[in-house]
Design an enzyme around this catalytic site. Sequence first.
Site, PDB file in Angstrom:
ATOM      1  N   CYS A 187       6.540  -7.103   7.585  1.00  0.00           N
ATOM      2  CA  CYS A 187       7.641  -6.552   8.385  1.00  0.00           C
ATOM      3  C   CYS A 187       8.014  -7.552   9.470  1.00  0.00           C
ATOM      4  CB  CYS A 187       7.217  -5.231   9.025  1.00  0.00           C
ATOM      5  SG  CYS A 187       8.549  -4.465   9.977  1.00  0.00           S
ATOM      6  N   CYS A 195      -1.049   2.667   9.351  1.00  0.00           N
ATOM      7  CA  CYS A 195      -0.027   1.730   8.882  1.00  0.00           C
ATOM      8  C   CYS A 195      -0.550   0.291   8.758  1.00  0.00           C
ATOM      9  CB  CYS A 195       1.096   1.815   9.917  1.00  0.00           C
ATOM     10  SG  CYS A 195       2.495   0.779   9.692  1.00  0.00           S
ATOM     11  N   CYS A 207       3.341   8.402   1.107  1.00  0.00           N
ATOM     12  CA  CYS A 207       3.928   7.488   2.092  1.00  0.00           C
ATOM     13  C   CYS A 207       4.185   6.156   1.392  1.00  0.00           C
ATOM     14  CB  CYS A 207       2.948   7.333   3.255  1.00  0.00           C
ATOM     15  SG  CYS A 207       3.466   6.133   4.471  1.00  0.00           S
ATOM     16  N   CYS A 214       1.417  -2.687  15.982  1.00  0.00           N
ATOM     17  CA  CYS A 214       1.367  -2.314  14.562  1.00  0.00           C
ATOM     18  C   CYS A 214       0.745  -3.404  13.692  1.00  0.00           C
ATOM     19  CB  CYS A 214       2.787  -2.014  14.088  1.00  0.00           C
ATOM     20  SG  CYS A 214       2.918  -1.748  12.308  1.00  0.00           S
ATOM     21  N   CYS A 255       6.511  -5.102  16.019  1.00  0.00           N
ATOM     22  CA  CYS A 255       6.093  -4.184  17.085  1.00  0.00           C
ATOM     23  C   CYS A 255       4.659  -4.555  17.473  1.00  0.00           C
ATOM     24  CB  CYS A 255       6.160  -2.734  16.608  1.00  0.00           C
ATOM     25  SG  CYS A 255       7.800  -2.295  16.011  1.00  0.00           S
ATOM     26  N   GLU A 310       0.812  -1.209   0.000  1.00  0.00           N
ATOM     27  CA  GLU A 310       0.000   0.000   0.000  1.00  0.00           C
ATOM     28  C   GLU A 310       0.848   1.263   0.000  1.00  0.00           C
ATOM     29  OE1 GLU A 310      -2.121  -0.710   3.607  1.00  0.00           O
ATOM     30  OE2 GLU A 310      -0.795   0.624   4.696  1.00  0.00           O
TER      31      GLU A 310
HETATM   32  N1  SAH Z   1       9.084   0.584  10.196  1.00  0.00           N
HETATM   33  C1  SAH Z   1       9.288   1.957  10.319  1.00  0.00           C
HETATM   34  C2  SAH Z   1       8.454   2.779   9.363  1.00  0.00           C
HETATM   35  C3  SAH Z   1       7.055   2.341   9.138  1.00  0.00           C
HETATM   36  S1  SAH Z   1       5.938   2.567  10.483  1.00  0.00           S
HETATM   37  C4  SAH Z   1       9.071   2.422  11.741  1.00  0.00           C
HETATM   38  O1  SAH Z   1       8.582   1.639  12.541  1.00  0.00           O
HETATM   39  O2  SAH Z   1       9.457   3.542  12.055  1.00  0.00           O
HETATM   40  C5  SAH Z   1       5.738   4.341  10.518  1.00  0.00           C
HETATM   41  C6  SAH Z   1       5.295   4.884  11.867  1.00  0.00           C
HETATM   42  O3  SAH Z   1       3.933   4.489  12.139  1.00  0.00           O
HETATM   43  C7  SAH Z   1       6.138   4.374  13.029  1.00  0.00           C
HETATM   44  O4  SAH Z   1       6.460   5.415  13.916  1.00  0.00           O
HETATM   45  C8  SAH Z   1       5.197   3.393  13.669  1.00  0.00           C
HETATM   46  O5  SAH Z   1       5.525   3.136  14.991  1.00  0.00           O
HETATM   47  C9  SAH Z   1       3.856   4.063  13.478  1.00  0.00           C
HETATM   48  N2  SAH Z   1       2.693   3.192  13.649  1.00  0.00           N
HETATM   49  C10 SAH Z   1       2.602   1.859  13.457  1.00  0.00           C
HETATM   50  N3  SAH Z   1       1.348   1.424  13.733  1.00  0.00           N
HETATM   51  C11 SAH Z   1       0.644   2.508  14.108  1.00  0.00           C
HETATM   52  C12 SAH Z   1      -0.705   2.707  14.530  1.00  0.00           C
HETATM   53  N4  SAH Z   1      -1.558   1.706  14.595  1.00  0.00           N
HETATM   54  N5  SAH Z   1      -1.092   3.966  14.851  1.00  0.00           N
HETATM   55  C13 SAH Z   1      -0.228   5.006  14.772  1.00  0.00           C
HETATM   56  N6  SAH Z   1       1.064   4.879  14.371  1.00  0.00           N
HETATM   57  C14 SAH Z   1       1.493   3.637  14.055  1.00  0.00           C
HETATM   58 FE1  SF4 Z   2       7.507  -2.833  11.265  1.00  0.00          FE
HETATM   59 FE2  SF4 Z   2       5.272  -1.693  12.107  1.00  0.00          FE
HETATM   60 FE3  SF4 Z   2       7.339  -1.937  13.775  1.00  0.00          FE
HETATM   61 FE4  SF4 Z   2       7.491  -0.192  11.738  1.00  0.00          FE
HETATM   62  S1  SF4 Z   2       6.077  -0.114  13.476  1.00  0.00           S
HETATM   63  S2  SF4 Z   2       9.041  -1.668  12.379  1.00  0.00           S
HETATM   64  S3  SF4 Z   2       6.302  -1.306  10.177  1.00  0.00           S
HETATM   65  S4  SF4 Z   2       6.161  -3.632  12.872  1.00  0.00           S
END
Ligand code: SAH
Ligand code: SF4
Length: 356
Positions: free
Chosen positions: A112, A341, A105, A119, A116, A92
Amino acid sequence: MHKESIYGLTLDQLTSWLIEYGHKKSRAVQVWDWLYRKRVTCFPEMRDVNKEGLQLLADHWVIQSIEEDYRQESVDGTVKFLFKLKDDNLIETVLMRHKFGLSVCVTTQVGCNMGCSFCASGLMTKKRDLTSAEIVEQVMKVQHHLDQAKQDERVSHVVVMGIGEPFDNINNVVNALRIIKDHKGLAIAEKRITVSTSGLADKIYDFADYNLHVNLAISLHAPTNKLRTRIMKINRVFPIEELMRAIDYYLKKTNRRITLEYILLKDLNDSREQALQLAALISDKRQLTNVNLIPYNPVDEHNQYQRSEQESMLKFYDILKKHDINCSIRLEHGTDIDAACGQLRCKQIKSDQTNR
Ligand code: SAH
Ligand code: SF4
Protein backbone atom coordinates in the site's frame (compact mmCIF):
# COMPACT_ATOMS: atom_id res chain seq x y z
CA MET A 1 -0.59 -17.57 -24.11
CA HIS A 2 -1.17 -16.11 -20.65
CA LYS A 3 -4.76 -16.71 -19.64
CA GLU A 4 -6.63 -14.54 -17.15
CA SER A 5 -9.08 -15.92 -14.63
CA ILE A 6 -12.69 -15.83 -15.75
CA TYR A 7 -13.61 -14.62 -12.23
CA GLY A 8 -12.72 -11.12 -13.49
CA LEU A 9 -15.74 -10.90 -15.79
CA THR A 10 -19.12 -9.54 -14.76
CA LEU A 11 -22.12 -11.47 -16.05
CA ASP A 12 -22.66 -8.76 -18.68
CA GLN A 13 -19.03 -8.98 -19.82
CA LEU A 14 -19.18 -12.77 -20.00
CA THR A 15 -22.44 -12.59 -21.95
CA SER A 16 -21.04 -10.13 -24.53
CA TRP A 17 -17.89 -12.23 -24.89
CA LEU A 18 -19.83 -15.45 -25.50
CA ILE A 19 -22.21 -13.74 -27.93
CA GLU A 20 -19.18 -12.47 -29.87
CA TYR A 21 -18.18 -16.11 -30.31
CA GLY A 22 -21.64 -17.13 -31.51
CA HIS A 23 -23.13 -18.45 -28.29
CA LYS A 24 -26.52 -17.60 -26.87
CA LYS A 25 -27.10 -15.43 -23.81
CA SER A 26 -28.34 -18.49 -21.92
CA ARG A 27 -24.85 -20.02 -22.20
CA ALA A 28 -23.45 -17.20 -20.06
CA VAL A 29 -26.03 -17.81 -17.33
CA GLN A 30 -25.21 -21.51 -17.43
CA VAL A 31 -21.44 -20.91 -17.08
CA TRP A 32 -22.08 -18.32 -14.35
CA ASP A 33 -24.13 -20.87 -12.42
CA TRP A 34 -21.33 -23.45 -12.61
CA LEU A 35 -18.80 -20.87 -11.42
CA TYR A 36 -20.68 -19.31 -8.53
CA ARG A 37 -23.52 -21.64 -7.50
CA LYS A 38 -22.05 -25.08 -8.13
CA ARG A 39 -18.57 -23.65 -7.73
CA VAL A 40 -16.57 -25.96 -9.96
CA THR A 41 -12.85 -25.30 -10.28
CA CYS A 42 -12.19 -26.48 -13.84
CA PHE A 43 -14.13 -26.16 -17.11
CA PRO A 44 -14.69 -29.88 -17.90
CA GLU A 45 -16.79 -30.10 -14.72
CA MET A 46 -19.40 -27.86 -16.39
CA ARG A 47 -21.24 -30.96 -17.53
CA ASP A 48 -24.08 -29.48 -19.54
CA VAL A 49 -21.91 -27.07 -21.53
CA ASN A 50 -21.26 -28.50 -25.01
CA LYS A 51 -17.81 -29.50 -26.25
CA GLU A 52 -17.23 -26.38 -28.36
CA GLY A 53 -18.27 -24.18 -25.47
CA LEU A 54 -15.86 -25.88 -23.08
CA GLN A 55 -13.05 -25.67 -25.63
CA LEU A 56 -13.70 -21.98 -26.23
CA LEU A 57 -13.61 -21.27 -22.52
CA ALA A 58 -10.45 -23.31 -21.94
CA ASP A 59 -8.70 -21.68 -24.91
CA HIS A 60 -9.14 -18.21 -23.45
CA TRP A 61 -9.52 -18.44 -19.69
CA VAL A 62 -8.57 -20.28 -16.54
CA ILE A 63 -10.82 -20.45 -13.49
CA GLN A 64 -8.25 -20.40 -10.72
CA SER A 65 -5.17 -18.20 -10.84
CA ILE A 66 -4.09 -17.96 -7.21
CA GLU A 67 -3.04 -20.71 -4.85
CA GLU A 68 -3.06 -21.19 -1.12
CA ASP A 69 0.43 -20.86 0.30
CA TYR A 70 -0.29 -21.02 3.99
CA ARG A 71 -3.27 -21.07 6.33
CA GLN A 72 -3.56 -20.22 10.01
CA GLU A 73 -6.61 -21.02 12.13
CA SER A 74 -7.48 -19.29 15.35
CA VAL A 75 -9.23 -20.78 18.35
CA ASP A 76 -12.15 -18.39 17.74
CA GLY A 77 -12.64 -19.82 14.21
CA THR A 78 -10.90 -16.99 12.34
CA VAL A 79 -8.90 -18.36 9.40
CA LYS A 80 -6.14 -16.37 7.79
CA PHE A 81 -5.10 -17.39 4.28
CA LEU A 82 -1.90 -16.44 2.56
CA PHE A 83 -2.38 -16.68 -1.21
CA LYS A 84 0.32 -16.77 -3.85
CA LEU A 85 -0.46 -14.87 -7.05
CA LYS A 86 0.67 -15.95 -10.51
CA ASP A 87 3.69 -13.62 -10.26
CA ASP A 88 4.60 -15.09 -6.83
CA ASN A 89 3.44 -12.05 -4.87
CA LEU A 90 1.76 -12.94 -1.60
CA ILE A 91 -1.51 -11.53 -0.32
CA GLU A 92 -3.72 -12.28 2.65
CA THR A 93 -7.41 -12.87 3.16
CA VAL A 94 -9.21 -13.45 6.45
CA LEU A 95 -12.36 -15.42 7.21
CA MET A 96 -14.15 -14.32 10.38
CA ARG A 97 -17.00 -15.99 12.21
CA HIS A 98 -19.61 -13.75 13.77
CA LYS A 99 -23.00 -14.36 15.35
CA PHE A 100 -24.55 -12.81 12.25
CA GLY A 101 -22.62 -14.86 9.69
CA LEU A 102 -19.29 -15.43 7.99
CA SER A 103 -17.32 -12.50 6.66
CA VAL A 104 -14.30 -12.40 4.40
CA CYS A 105 -11.78 -9.56 4.51
CA VAL A 106 -10.19 -9.10 1.09
CA THR A 107 -6.98 -7.47 -0.09
CA THR A 108 -6.96 -5.04 -3.02
CA GLN A 109 -3.27 -4.32 -3.69
CA VAL A 110 0.14 -5.93 -3.18
CA GLY A 111 1.34 -3.52 -0.48
CA CYS A 112 0.00 0.00 0.00
CA ASN A 113 1.34 3.43 -0.91
CA MET A 114 -0.64 5.42 1.63
CA GLY A 115 2.00 4.89 4.31
CA CYS A 116 -0.18 5.37 7.41
CA SER A 117 2.34 5.39 10.20
CA PHE A 118 0.57 2.83 12.43
CA CYS A 119 -0.15 0.21 9.77
CA ALA A 120 1.85 -2.89 8.84
CA SER A 121 0.60 -2.89 5.22
CA GLY A 122 2.03 0.57 4.70
CA LEU A 123 5.52 -0.84 5.38
CA MET A 124 5.35 -2.57 2.00
CA THR A 125 5.10 -0.03 -0.79
CA LYS A 126 2.63 -0.99 -3.46
CA LYS A 127 4.00 -3.43 -6.01
CA ARG A 128 0.83 -3.56 -8.05
CA ASP A 129 -2.95 -3.39 -8.01
CA LEU A 130 -4.88 -6.64 -7.81
CA THR A 131 -7.06 -7.48 -10.79
CA SER A 132 -10.83 -7.86 -10.37
CA ALA A 133 -10.35 -11.61 -10.78
CA GLU A 134 -7.81 -11.76 -7.95
CA ILE A 135 -10.19 -9.88 -5.66
CA VAL A 136 -13.16 -12.14 -6.51
CA GLU A 137 -11.04 -15.28 -6.29
CA GLN A 138 -10.14 -14.55 -2.67
CA VAL A 139 -13.83 -14.84 -1.78
CA MET A 140 -14.19 -17.93 -3.98
CA LYS A 141 -11.19 -19.63 -2.37
CA VAL A 142 -12.63 -19.07 1.08
CA GLN A 143 -16.02 -20.36 -0.10
CA HIS A 144 -14.32 -23.46 -1.59
CA HIS A 145 -12.62 -23.99 1.78
CA LEU A 146 -16.05 -23.90 3.47
CA ASP A 147 -17.57 -26.14 0.77
CA GLN A 148 -14.91 -28.77 1.45
CA ALA A 149 -15.98 -29.00 5.10
CA LYS A 150 -19.50 -29.87 3.88
CA GLN A 151 -21.21 -27.92 6.66
CA ASP A 152 -23.28 -26.02 4.12
CA GLU A 153 -21.74 -22.72 5.21
CA ARG A 154 -21.81 -19.65 2.99
CA VAL A 155 -19.79 -16.46 3.04
CA SER A 156 -22.43 -13.89 3.96
CA HIS A 157 -20.40 -10.66 4.29
CA VAL A 158 -17.40 -9.16 2.50
CA VAL A 159 -15.26 -6.37 3.94
CA VAL A 160 -12.73 -4.68 1.70
CA MET A 161 -10.28 -3.99 4.52
CA GLY A 162 -7.25 -6.15 3.79
CA ILE A 163 -3.94 -4.91 2.43
CA GLY A 164 -4.15 -1.90 0.13
CA GLU A 165 -6.21 1.20 -0.49
CA PRO A 166 -9.32 0.16 -2.46
CA PHE A 167 -9.88 3.64 -3.90
CA ASP A 168 -6.36 3.62 -5.34
CA ASN A 169 -7.59 0.66 -7.42
CA ILE A 170 -11.20 1.72 -7.73
CA ASN A 171 -12.06 0.33 -11.18
CA ASN A 172 -10.98 -3.21 -10.36
CA VAL A 173 -12.57 -3.05 -6.92
CA VAL A 174 -15.91 -1.82 -8.31
CA ASN A 175 -15.89 -4.50 -11.00
CA ALA A 176 -15.17 -7.16 -8.37
CA LEU A 177 -18.02 -5.89 -6.19
CA ARG A 178 -20.41 -6.10 -9.13
CA ILE A 179 -19.39 -9.75 -9.58
CA ILE A 180 -19.71 -10.84 -5.96
CA LYS A 181 -23.06 -9.13 -5.43
CA ASP A 182 -24.66 -10.41 -8.66
CA HIS A 183 -27.86 -12.10 -7.55
CA LYS A 184 -27.50 -14.88 -10.12
CA GLY A 185 -24.02 -15.71 -8.78
CA LEU A 186 -22.51 -15.53 -5.31
CA ALA A 187 -25.30 -13.11 -4.45
CA ILE A 188 -23.65 -11.49 -1.45
CA ALA A 189 -26.19 -8.87 -0.40
CA GLU A 190 -25.14 -5.27 -1.04
CA LYS A 191 -25.92 -4.29 2.53
CA ARG A 192 -23.44 -6.96 3.65
CA ILE A 193 -20.51 -5.56 1.71
CA THR A 194 -18.31 -2.80 3.19
CA VAL A 195 -15.45 -0.93 1.55
CA SER A 196 -12.99 0.95 3.77
CA THR A 197 -10.93 3.87 2.49
CA SER A 198 -8.24 5.97 4.11
CA GLY A 199 -10.05 8.99 2.70
CA LEU A 200 -9.32 9.61 -0.98
CA ALA A 201 -11.95 12.34 -1.12
CA ASP A 202 -12.10 12.62 -4.92
CA LYS A 203 -12.90 8.92 -5.20
CA ILE A 204 -15.62 9.15 -2.56
CA TYR A 205 -17.59 11.31 -5.04
CA ASP A 206 -17.06 8.70 -7.77
CA PHE A 207 -18.03 5.87 -5.44
CA ALA A 208 -21.29 7.64 -4.56
CA ASP A 209 -22.04 8.04 -8.27
CA TYR A 210 -21.48 4.32 -9.00
CA ASN A 211 -24.74 3.55 -7.21
CA LEU A 212 -23.50 0.24 -5.85
CA HIS A 213 -25.62 0.31 -2.65
CA VAL A 214 -22.75 -1.18 -0.63
CA ASN A 215 -21.49 0.29 2.66
CA LEU A 216 -18.65 2.74 2.99
CA ALA A 217 -16.27 3.05 5.95
CA ILE A 218 -13.74 5.84 6.28
CA SER A 219 -10.57 5.66 8.32
CA LEU A 220 -10.61 8.93 10.22
CA HIS A 221 -8.45 8.12 13.26
CA ALA A 222 -7.97 11.75 14.32
CA PRO A 223 -10.26 14.74 14.85
CA THR A 224 -7.81 17.48 13.78
CA ASN A 225 -5.67 18.03 10.69
CA LYS A 226 -2.54 18.42 12.78
CA LEU A 227 -2.81 14.96 14.29
CA ARG A 228 -4.28 13.27 11.23
CA THR A 229 -1.45 14.51 9.02
CA ARG A 230 1.02 13.17 11.55
CA ILE A 231 -0.35 9.65 11.37
CA MET A 232 -1.88 9.54 7.86
CA LYS A 233 0.05 11.11 4.97
CA ILE A 234 -3.11 11.17 2.84
CA ASN A 235 -4.40 14.01 5.03
CA ARG A 236 -1.92 16.36 3.35
CA VAL A 237 -3.66 15.74 0.05
CA PHE A 238 -7.21 15.57 1.36
CA PRO A 239 -7.48 17.39 4.69
CA ILE A 240 -10.41 16.80 7.02
CA GLU A 241 -12.57 19.65 5.60
CA GLU A 242 -12.32 18.17 2.10
CA LEU A 243 -13.05 14.72 3.43
CA MET A 244 -16.13 16.02 5.25
CA ARG A 245 -17.36 17.72 2.06
CA ALA A 246 -16.98 14.45 0.15
CA ILE A 247 -18.80 12.60 2.95
CA ASP A 248 -21.66 15.13 2.81
CA TYR A 249 -21.95 14.56 -0.93
CA TYR A 250 -21.94 10.78 -0.43
CA LEU A 251 -24.61 10.93 2.29
CA LYS A 252 -26.84 13.19 0.23
CA LYS A 253 -26.42 11.15 -2.93
CA THR A 254 -26.84 7.68 -1.44
CA ASN A 255 -28.78 8.29 1.77
CA ARG A 256 -26.78 5.39 3.22
CA ARG A 257 -25.15 5.46 6.64
CA ILE A 258 -21.37 5.55 6.73
CA THR A 259 -18.94 4.23 9.31
CA LEU A 260 -16.08 6.34 10.59
CA GLU A 261 -13.24 4.15 11.81
CA TYR A 262 -11.20 5.45 14.71
CA ILE A 263 -8.30 3.39 16.05
CA LEU A 264 -7.67 4.30 19.67
CA LEU A 265 -3.97 4.97 20.21
CA LYS A 266 -2.70 5.43 23.73
CA ASP A 267 -1.97 9.06 24.69
CA LEU A 268 -2.24 10.14 21.07
CA ASN A 269 -5.88 10.37 20.00
CA ASP A 270 -7.80 8.98 22.97
CA SER A 271 -8.25 11.97 25.30
CA ARG A 272 -11.49 13.50 26.53
CA GLU A 273 -10.76 16.64 24.52
CA GLN A 274 -10.28 14.63 21.33
CA ALA A 275 -13.55 12.79 21.90
CA LEU A 276 -15.27 16.19 22.19
CA GLN A 277 -13.52 17.41 19.04
CA LEU A 278 -14.67 14.31 17.17
CA ALA A 279 -18.25 14.72 18.38
CA ALA A 280 -18.24 18.37 17.24
CA LEU A 281 -16.71 17.50 13.87
CA ILE A 282 -19.48 15.11 12.91
CA SER A 283 -22.42 16.50 14.89
CA ASP A 284 -24.15 17.77 11.73
CA LYS A 285 -24.21 14.26 10.23
CA ARG A 286 -24.81 12.16 13.30
CA GLN A 287 -28.06 10.74 11.93
CA LEU A 288 -26.15 8.99 9.18
CA THR A 289 -22.82 8.10 10.78
CA ASN A 290 -21.56 5.36 13.07
CA VAL A 291 -18.21 5.72 14.76
CA ASN A 292 -16.40 2.41 15.07
CA LEU A 293 -13.77 2.55 17.80
CA ILE A 294 -11.02 0.06 17.01
CA PRO A 295 -8.57 -1.41 19.54
CA TYR A 296 -5.10 -1.01 18.03
CA ASN A 297 -3.27 -4.20 17.06
CA PRO A 298 0.35 -3.50 17.89
CA VAL A 299 2.80 -3.73 14.99
CA ASP A 300 6.44 -4.60 15.79
CA GLU A 301 7.88 -1.97 13.46
CA HIS A 302 5.64 0.80 14.83
CA ASN A 303 6.36 0.39 18.52
CA GLN A 304 5.75 4.08 19.18
CA TYR A 305 2.04 3.23 19.04
CA GLN A 306 0.22 1.37 21.76
CA ARG A 307 -3.32 0.30 22.31
CA SER A 308 -5.36 2.63 24.54
CA GLU A 309 -6.18 1.45 28.04
CA GLN A 310 -9.61 -0.10 28.27
CA GLU A 311 -10.67 2.66 30.65
CA SER A 312 -9.75 5.38 28.12
CA MET A 313 -11.61 3.50 25.37
CA LEU A 314 -14.75 3.31 27.48
CA LYS A 315 -14.50 6.98 28.47
CA PHE A 316 -14.08 7.97 24.82
CA TYR A 317 -17.12 5.88 23.94
CA ASP A 318 -19.19 7.43 26.75
CA ILE A 319 -18.39 10.97 25.63
CA LEU A 320 -19.45 10.23 22.07
CA LYS A 321 -22.65 8.59 23.31
CA LYS A 322 -23.40 11.57 25.56
CA HIS A 323 -23.22 13.73 22.46
CA ASP A 324 -25.68 11.50 20.62
CA ILE A 325 -23.06 10.01 18.31
CA ASN A 326 -23.81 6.41 17.26
CA CYS A 327 -20.78 4.43 18.17
CA SER A 328 -19.50 0.95 18.90
CA ILE A 329 -16.25 -0.72 19.92
CA ARG A 330 -14.99 -3.26 17.38
CA LEU A 331 -14.70 -6.82 18.56
CA GLU A 332 -11.41 -8.46 17.81
CA HIS A 333 -10.88 -11.63 15.84
CA GLY A 334 -7.97 -14.02 15.61
CA THR A 335 -5.62 -12.09 17.87
CA ASP A 336 -3.75 -15.35 18.54
CA ILE A 337 -2.88 -15.62 14.83
CA ASP A 338 -1.91 -12.04 13.97
CA ALA A 339 -5.13 -11.16 12.22
CA ALA A 340 -4.24 -7.45 12.22
CA CYS A 341 -3.96 -5.73 8.89
CA GLY A 342 -0.81 -6.86 7.07
CA GLN A 343 0.83 -8.77 9.89
CA LEU A 344 0.83 -12.35 8.63
CA ARG A 345 2.23 -11.41 5.28
CA CYS A 346 4.99 -9.34 6.86
CA LYS A 347 6.01 -12.22 9.08
CA GLN A 348 5.90 -14.76 6.28
CA ILE A 349 8.00 -12.57 4.03
CA LYS A 350 10.43 -11.94 6.85
CA SER A 351 10.85 -15.65 7.50
CA ASP A 352 11.20 -16.33 3.77
CA GLN A 353 13.98 -13.79 3.65
CA THR A 354 15.78 -15.13 6.67
CA ASN A 355 15.60 -18.66 5.28
CA ARG A 356 17.36 -17.62 2.10
N1 SAH B 1 -6.71 1.05 3.19
C1 SAH B 1 -8.00 1.03 3.71
C2 SAH B 1 -8.51 -0.36 4.02
C3 SAH B 1 -7.55 -1.31 4.62
S1 SAH B 1 -7.07 -1.00 6.29
C4 SAH B 1 -8.12 1.91 4.93
O1 SAH B 1 -7.09 2.37 5.41
O2 SAH B 1 -9.23 2.20 5.34
C5 SAH B 1 -8.55 -1.40 7.19
C6 SAH B 1 -8.65 -0.72 8.55
O3 SAH B 1 -7.67 -1.27 9.45
C7 SAH B 1 -8.39 0.78 8.49
O4 SAH B 1 -9.33 1.48 9.27
C8 SAH B 1 -7.02 0.87 9.10
O5 SAH B 1 -6.74 2.13 9.59
C9 SAH B 1 -7.06 -0.21 10.15
N2 SAH B 1 -5.76 -0.64 10.66
C10 SAH B 1 -4.56 -0.61 10.03
N3 SAH B 1 -3.59 -1.09 10.85
C11 SAH B 1 -4.19 -1.42 12.01
C12 SAH B 1 -3.72 -1.95 13.25
N4 SAH B 1 -2.45 -2.25 13.43
N5 SAH B 1 -4.63 -2.16 14.23
C13 SAH B 1 -5.94 -1.87 14.05
N6 SAH B 1 -6.45 -1.37 12.90
C14 SAH B 1 -5.57 -1.14 11.89
FE1 SF4 C 1 -2.83 1.50 3.44
FE2 SF4 C 1 -2.76 0.59 5.93
FE3 SF4 C 1 -3.20 3.18 5.49
FE4 SF4 C 1 -5.11 1.40 4.86
S1 SF4 C 1 -4.31 1.86 6.91
S2 SF4 C 1 -4.38 3.10 3.61
S3 SF4 C 1 -3.83 -0.34 4.22
S4 SF4 C 1 -1.31 2.06 4.99
